[in-house]
Design an enzyme around this catalytic site. Structure first.
Site, PDB file in Angstrom:
ATOM      1  N   GLY A 166      36.656  54.720  34.844  1.00 37.60           N
ATOM      2  CA  GLY A 166      35.574  54.374  33.934  1.00 37.60           C
ATOM      3  C   GLY A 166      34.359  53.939  34.739  1.00 37.60           C
ATOM      4  CB  ILE A 168      34.886  49.160  37.361  1.00 31.67           C
ATOM      5  CG1 ILE A 168      34.164  48.117  36.516  1.00 31.67           C
ATOM      6  CG2 ILE A 168      35.313  48.553  38.697  1.00 31.67           C
ATOM      7  CD1 ILE A 168      35.046  46.985  36.020  1.00 31.67           C
ATOM      8  NE  ARG A 248      42.239  41.010  32.204  1.00 26.78           N
ATOM      9  CZ  ARG A 248      40.974  41.061  32.585  1.00 26.78           C
ATOM     10  NH1 ARG A 248      40.682  41.395  33.837  1.00 26.78           N
ATOM     11  NH2 ARG A 248      39.997  40.788  31.741  1.00 26.78           N
ATOM     12  CD  GLU A 277      44.670  35.928  37.212  1.00 26.37           C
ATOM     13  OE1 GLU A 277      44.871  37.062  37.691  1.00 26.37           O
ATOM     14  OE2 GLU A 277      43.732  35.654  36.435  1.00 26.37           O
ATOM     15  CG  HIS A 296      40.641  37.136  37.528  1.00 25.97           C
ATOM     16  ND1 HIS A 296      41.548  37.214  36.516  1.00 25.97           N
ATOM     17  CD2 HIS A 296      39.696  38.070  37.243  1.00 25.97           C
ATOM     18  CE1 HIS A 296      41.174  38.148  35.640  1.00 25.97           C
ATOM     19  NE2 HIS A 296      40.045  38.677  36.074  1.00 25.97           N
TER      20      HIS A 296
END
Length: 330
Positions: A166, A168, A248, A277, A296
């Site tokens: 996409g 990114i 993720r 996380e 993150h």
């Protein structure tokens, strides 16, 4: 354009605890919004929901949003929008929002370059042992020059496999082209523009894993992509390959990754996200020397965060005015 009424109530929810500490995200958001709308915290919004339902929900740091939360804050279902700070919306139940007729918007585009840069930072750190080199240079062991220590792997003219091409992913591919890399990608649909301009080639996930020297995960976290990379997929990768995850944490089976790293089934991993996380103290991923970890930080540049904040402000005010949202995603 009409200004929104100061009676417009915006519930500001930050993090899993749904706190009100938006200043920890960016104080300009509160400062600008308070000039036009009424900001309320979760407890205040919930206590007064029957008489003063919330008009907009603004979410920061992965607040879980579903029908139950919306009903608690706006029982009359007068909610105009859910405005999310960040591009990922896996913490928002989009199906339930569609069922309720509530639009959702996020902050795409403005963070693509910064997040792509982070992917490359992790990739290069893995390839050239940057973390290990830094620790060595700070230690008492570095007293003489040694020619053959911390040998890394070339990045230029190698093969990169991007899972999720996409916005990114395309920025990652654009950088890969500058390194004269062969670019493979796996996506739900072809990206003809990237194929034409960057020479990217659409392949199956299995072929991407088998052929890539660097596998970069950029796909959204959905039921279909949860556990996408597990033991069978890791076994397909080269023993000299690196896995970079900026998507993720749940996209990767953590236990399977630990096993593959411990056995050197793959060369290493660069992880901006993990599952869970943050990682618990003592978790193997915290101790393995072939892992580079970041907390993150994908979009965490001053420029990207300022642009994200402005999009949140603009979307909240658009919802309050009853005008179209700038970046509606559902």
């Amino acid at each position: 354009m009409p200004l929104p009424s100061s009676s417009c109530r915006v519930a500001v929810l930050v993090g899993p605890e749904r706190g009100f500490d938006v200043d920890s995200i960016d104080p300009t958001i509160r400062q600008q919004l308070e000039q036009h709308v009424q900001l309320v915290d979760y407890e205040t919004a919930k206590a007064s929901a029957e008489t003063e339902p919330v008009d907009v929900i603004a979410t920061f740091a992965h607040v879980l949003v579903g029908k139950e939360l919306v009903t608690a804050l706006s029982p009359s279902r007068a909610l105009k929008a859910v405005v999310n700070y960040g591009v990922g919306v896996d913490h928002i139940n989009l199906d339930e929002m569609r069922e309720l007729g509530i639009p959702v918007c996020n902050t795409p585009g403005v963070l693509s370059g910064a997040t792509a840069d982070m992917a490359w930072a992790l990739l290069m750190a893995c390839a050239r042992n940057i973390v290990q080199c830094d620790a060595y240079c700070r230690s008492d062991a570095y007293t003489v020059y040694r020619n053959m220590i911390f040998l890394g792997r070339d990045v230029h003219h190698k093969t990169i496999g991007i899972v999720g091409l996409g916005r990114i992913g395309t920025e990652i591919a654009r950088r890969a082209k500058g390194f004269h890399m062969r670019i493979l990608y796996h996506n739900r649909s072809p990206n003809k523009d990237a194929e034409d301009k960057l020479g990217a080639t659409l392949v199956s996930l299995d072929d991407l894993l088998k052929e890539s020297d660097y596998v970069v995960l950029v796909c959204p976290c959905t039921p279909e992509t949860t556990g996408l990379i597990s033991t069978p997929q890791l076994k397909l990768m080269k023993s000299t390959a690196f896995l970079v995850n900026i998507a993720r944490g749940p996209v990767v089976d953590t236990d399977a990754l630990v096993a593959a790293l411990q056995s050197k089934e793959i060369a290493g991993a660069g992880l901006d996200v993990t599952d869970p996380e943050p990682l618990p103290l003592g978790h193997p991923l915290r101790t393995l020397d072939n892992v580079v970890l970041a907390p993150h930080r994908g979009s965490a540049t001053a420029e990207a965060r300022a642009a994200m904040a402005q999009l949140v402000i603009d979307n909240v005010l658009a919802a309050a005015r009853g005008t179209p949202l700038l970046t509606r995603c559902a």
